[in-house]
Design an enzyme around this catalytic site. Structure first.
Site, PDB file in Angstrom:
ATOM      1  N   HIS A 288      39.282  11.431   4.829  1.00  0.00           N
ATOM      2  CA  HIS A 288      37.598  11.241   4.582  1.00  0.00           C
ATOM      3  C   HIS A 288      37.060  12.688   4.985  1.00  0.00           C
ATOM      4  O   HIS A 288      36.039  13.186   4.170  1.00  0.00           O
ATOM      5  CB  HIS A 288      37.338  10.326   5.250  1.00  0.00           C
ATOM      6  N   GLU A 289      37.336  13.196   6.044  1.00  0.00           N
ATOM      7  CA  GLU A 289      36.888  14.514   6.484  1.00  0.00           C
ATOM      8  C   GLU A 289      37.074  15.835   5.629  1.00  0.00           C
ATOM      9  O   GLU A 289      36.354  16.391   5.566  1.00  0.00           O
ATOM     10  CB  GLU A 289      37.024  14.906   8.049  1.00  0.00           C
TER      11      GLU A 289
END
Length: 188
Positions: A154-155
């Site tokens: 996600h990051e």
């Protein structure tokens, strides 16, 4: 880049629709990684993540900086006491998926806060081969699994202009966080 100051400060979040969230960010050199400006940004991001209860990760574009840096702060919680701890700064991260993708629930502070956070089931790898530099310029390469791998993906996606909604295949999974807590979290 922020100016050097002594106390960490709260940063403002960018929200879905802000063009910076769709940009591919700039990679950092080792000299930049260990610079005072980047150290201050990391301190400000960690402070913001903690004070604003901003989840388990925060990418630089989410606070208006178009550079390849994210803070991940995964720790056990009262609701999830067995959660693995992963507290790291990931700079110039990359990942390669291992195996196949499965649907994982996630939300994002750039698309709402509190009960107004949007959740959906995004397709993610359960296991990734991850590469990154930490805030000291040290290179890391390791296999990450489960929730840590999920957050890393996600990051890292934030740094290449990909938002979790781009990974959701079934729009019927979208729900707001209060409904997510009632329907999904209580079932676990």
């Amino acid at each position: 880049m922020p100016h050097i100051h002594t106390q960490p400060k709260l940063l403002r979040f960018t929200r879905f629709g802000n063009p910076i969230l769709r940009q591919v960010v700039r990679q950092l050199s080792i000299e930049e990684i260990i610079s005072d400006n980047v150290k201050q940004l990391i301190a400000d991001m960690r402070y913001t993540c903690e004070k604003e209860k901003a989840g388990v990760g925060l990418a630089a574009p989410q606070v208006g900086e178009s550079i390849a840096l994210s803070v991940i702060a995964i720790k056990p919680t009262p609701n999830r006491p067995d959660r693995e701890r992963f507290d790291s700064v990931i700079i110039n991260p990359e990942y390669e998926g291992i195996g196949r993708k499965t649907g994982k629930w996630e939300g994002c502070i750039s698309c709402g806060r509190g009960n107004d956070t949007l959740f959906g089931k995004a397709l993610r790898y359960r296991k990734v081969r991850a590469k990154w530099y930490d805030e000291f310029g040290k290179y890391h390469e390791e296999v990450l699994m489960d929730f840590v791998a999920h957050v890393f993906q996600h990051e890292t996606d934030h740094l290449i202009g990909i938002l979790f909604v781009d990974r959701v295949r079934d729009p019927k999974t979208y729900m707001m966080s209060d409904e997510y807590r009632k329907r999904i979290v209580k079932q676990k």
